[in-house]
Design a protein around this motif. Structure first.
Motif, short mmCIF file in Angstrom:
data_model
loop_
_atom_site.label_atom_id
_atom_site.label_comp_id
_atom_site.label_asym_id
_atom_site.label_seq_id
_atom_site.Cartn_x
_atom_site.Cartn_y
_atom_site.Cartn_z
N PRO A 90 8.95 -30.42 2.44
CA PRO A 90 8.46 -30.46 1.06
C PRO A 90 9.22 -29.51 0.13
O PRO A 90 9.25 -29.72 -1.08
N ALA A 91 9.86 -28.48 0.71
CA ALA A 91 10.59 -27.51 -0.13
C ALA A 91 12.02 -27.97 -0.45
O ALA A 91 12.72 -27.31 -1.20
N THR A 92 12.44 -29.08 0.11
CA THR A 92 13.80 -29.56 -0.15
C THR A 92 13.99 -29.83 -1.63
O THR A 92 13.10 -30.39 -2.28
N ASN A 93 15.15 -29.43 -2.14
CA ASN A 93 15.48 -29.90 -3.49
C ASN A 93 16.92 -30.37 -3.55
O ASN A 93 17.77 -30.00 -2.74
N VAL A 94 17.16 -31.23 -4.53
CA VAL A 94 18.42 -31.96 -4.60
C VAL A 94 18.97 -31.87 -6.01
O VAL A 94 18.24 -32.09 -6.97
N LYS A 106 20.15 -29.92 -13.09
CA LYS A 106 18.87 -30.65 -13.05
C LYS A 106 18.47 -31.02 -11.63
O LYS A 106 19.26 -31.55 -10.86
N LEU A 107 17.19 -30.77 -11.28
CA LEU A 107 16.67 -31.20 -9.98
C LEU A 107 16.50 -32.72 -10.01
O LEU A 107 16.01 -33.28 -10.98
N LEU A 108 16.92 -33.39 -8.95
CA LEU A 108 16.81 -34.85 -8.89
C LEU A 108 15.57 -35.23 -8.09
O LEU A 108 15.18 -34.55 -7.14
N LEU A 115 22.13 -30.50 -1.32
CA LEU A 115 20.79 -30.47 -0.74
C LEU A 115 20.47 -29.05 -0.32
O LEU A 115 21.28 -28.40 0.34
N GLN A 116 19.29 -28.61 -0.73
CA GLN A 116 18.84 -27.27 -0.35
C GLN A 116 17.57 -27.44 0.46
O GLN A 116 16.70 -28.22 0.06
N GLY A 117 17.52 -26.75 1.58
CA GLY A 117 16.29 -26.84 2.40
C GLY A 117 16.24 -28.10 3.25
O GLY A 117 15.20 -28.69 3.39
N VAL A 118 17.39 -28.51 3.79
CA VAL A 118 17.36 -29.61 4.77
C VAL A 118 17.93 -29.10 6.10
O VAL A 118 18.61 -28.07 6.14
C1 NAG Z 1 15.31 -25.20 -3.81
O1 NAG Z 1 14.99 -25.13 -2.44
C2 NAG Z 1 15.16 -23.87 -1.84
C3 NAG Z 1 14.90 -24.00 -0.35
O2 NAG Z 1 13.80 -24.82 -0.11
C4 NAG Z 1 14.30 -22.85 -2.52
O3 NAG Z 1 14.49 -21.58 -1.94
C5 NAG Z 1 14.64 -22.82 -4.00
O4 NAG Z 1 13.79 -21.93 -4.67
C6 NAG Z 1 14.52 -24.18 -4.62
N1 NAG Z 1 15.01 -24.15 -5.97
C7 NAG Z 1 14.34 -24.70 -6.97
C8 NAG Z 1 14.98 -24.60 -8.32
O5 NAG Z 1 13.28 -25.27 -6.81
#
Ligand code: NAG
Ligand code: NAG
Ligand code: NAG
Length: 457
Positions: A408-412, A419-421, A453-456
């Motif tokens: 659930p914490a993944t962001n793209v 911009k977050l997708l 990809l962040q958090g994968v």
């Molecule tokens: C994106 O994801 C990472 C890891 O899950 C998290 O640490 C970070 O705060 C997130 N960034 C945003 C802008 O939501």
């Protein structure tokens, strides 16, 4: 009164300088087991992208390729014979091209500006190709060097000075053999049991290059006819790694004797333009040329024979994804200019890298290199970030990635925009990313895009 903290800092410094001097006491012995165990200096893997420059007397006839002299006099190639008959007086010999190598427009600063704008982190220049002409004032290349004849200039030194000002790393290409050197030919006739050529030409020039120019990289070539024992490669490399002024930073490739390529040395080139099918276990570099027929400048090149920008960027991405460095060649003219079509390609790579460079520089291969989902994807990574690079815009702006495991914490995001997708999980693994609608800035950039990809996992 020194505080406890500063005292312990001092102790730490003393300790680490002792540790360093112990570290440098590693002595490499002149055998492949020892030499191959040397860790590759880190800058090379971080650099990822370099420019290769093939420049020499061959740039004057500029016909066919930099192998012109060999094709003409070694192979009696009909096209070369006719070219000479038609355009030069009867009896004209190859060395007579040297005075026509003038480099009158050679401006190392503007070359360097271009290489930097291309996003390159290192540059490799031919100091001496198989023709034997040295682009510096080699004391053992009498009258067959760029200071005594032709440009009357230290081309190797002048380019190096300009590169250093902009913090680009400098690599020296050096051909071990020379097609027509009489001492090489006599050693060869003796089955390489004599080493007259190596003693009086190859080794003195290699040591001279290192001591004069402090190269970051030695790109060896022309090794294939004779074993490394003929070239005394392991002795040279042991000196280079133990005693030379560049021992801590220098990187070398794998062309140090017949059978060495892809087996021994520093990083591997294997063959020219080689690309492995899967992630290799050893650092490698793909060298390739914008002109698909030649490394040196040739006046008979046609646009259709050149790599276009999308092909170059795809090649760069795939190479980096597979753990390689990408060394892209251009051939300057005898006048010292870089043909503008090459310049356009290089600036195009730089424009792409300015948006997408986070996925390239200092990246690491991910645990999967590529996948074919909605469109082909190539992956790279850096720390906990994963980059997915693609060359085709997917239908409906929906990009499916089947390998990454989301949480659930993944962001793209997409490189070039903060911009977050929006994304949705695809199943146990994978995600579907809603890309921004086609249009600037993404569709106008050279055709490759990067999703971050962040958090994968
Ligand atoms: C994106 O994801 C990472 C890891 O899950 C998290 O640490 C970070 O705060 C997130 N960034 C945003 C802008 O939501
Ligand atoms: C090559 O190395 C061998 C062994 O170290 C040495 O005896 C020989 O003199 C060297 N040859 C040259 C040309 O340096
Ligand atoms: C993706 O498809 C291409 C072309 O069909 C193929 O050559 C390649 O091997 C495929 N890659 C993977 C990872 O399946």
């Amino acid at each position: 009164m020194p505080s406890l903290a500063s005292l312990s800092l001092l102790l730490l410094c003393v300790w680490s300088s002792v540790a360093t001097s112990w570290g440098t006491r590693v002595r490499y012995t002149p055998d492949w087991d020892s030499l191959d165990s040397r860790p590759l200096p880190a800058w090379f893997d971080e650099a990822k992208f370099g420019i290769f420059v093939h420049w020499g007397v061959f740039s004057v006839p500029g016909f066919g390729s930099e192998w012109f002299w060999w094709r003409w006099k070694g192979q009696h190639d009909v096209a070369c014979l006719l070219f000479m008959l038609k355009n030069y007086p009867l009896g004209f010999s190859y060395p007579e091209f040297a005075p026509l190598f003038r480099a009158e427009f050679f401006d190392p600063e503007s070359w360097t500006e271009l290489f930097e704008a291309a996003g390159a982190k290192y540059v490799v220049l031919t100091t001496k190709h198989h023709e034997g002409f040295t682009n510096w004032g080699s004391p053992v290349s009498w009258n067959w060097n760029s200071v005594d004849t032709g440009p009357h200039r230290d081309l190797v030194g002048d380019l190096g000075a300009a590169l250093r000002k902009r913090n680009l790393r400098y690599g020296l290409y050096h051909s071990l053999f020379e097609w027509f050197h009489p001492l090489y030919l006599s050693d060869k006739a003796a089955g390489f049991k004599t080493q007259d050529f190596v003693r009086s030409k190859t080794l003195p020039e290699l040591y001279d290059l290192v001591q004069r120019y402090n190269p970051d990289l030695i790109w060896s070539d022309g090794e294939w006819e004779a074993p490394d024992s003929y070239w005394n490669s392991t002795d040279f490399l042991a000196w280079l790694y133990n005693h030379s002024p560049v021992k801590d930073k220098v990187v070398v490739n794998d062309r140090w004797g017949a059978g060495c390529a892809c087996k021994h040395g520093g990083y591997y080139n294997c063959e020219d333009k080689f690309t492995p099918g899967k992630l290799p276990g050893h650092k490698w570099e793909k060298c390739t040329s914008v002109d698909t027929y030649s490394w040196g400048y040739r006046r008979d090149m046609r646009l259709s024979e050149l790599l276009d920008l999308p092909t170059i960027i795809r090649d760069l991405v795939q190479t980096v994804s597979l753990g390689g460095n990408y060394l892209l060649n251009v051939g300057p003219t005898a006048e010292g200019t870089i043909p503008v079509v090459f310049e356009e390609r290089l600036r195009g790579v730089g424009a792409w890298l300015r948006v997408n460079g986070d996925a390239i520089y200092s990246s690491r291969p991910w645990h999967v290199q590529s996948e074919n989902s909605t469109v082909p994807i190539w992956y790279t990574s850096r720390d906990s970030l994963v980059y997915a690079i693609f060359f085709q815009w997917p239908a409906g702006n929906r990009l499916e990635l089947t390998t990454p495991k989301t949480s659930p914490a993944t962001n793209v995001t997409m490189l070039g925009s903060p911009k977050l997708l929006k994304w949705t999980p695809l199943g146990v693994t994978g995600l579907s990313v809603l890309l921004p609608p086609p249009g600037p800035p993404y569709r106008t950039a050279p055709p490759a895009w990067t999703v971050r990809l962040q958090g994968v996992a």
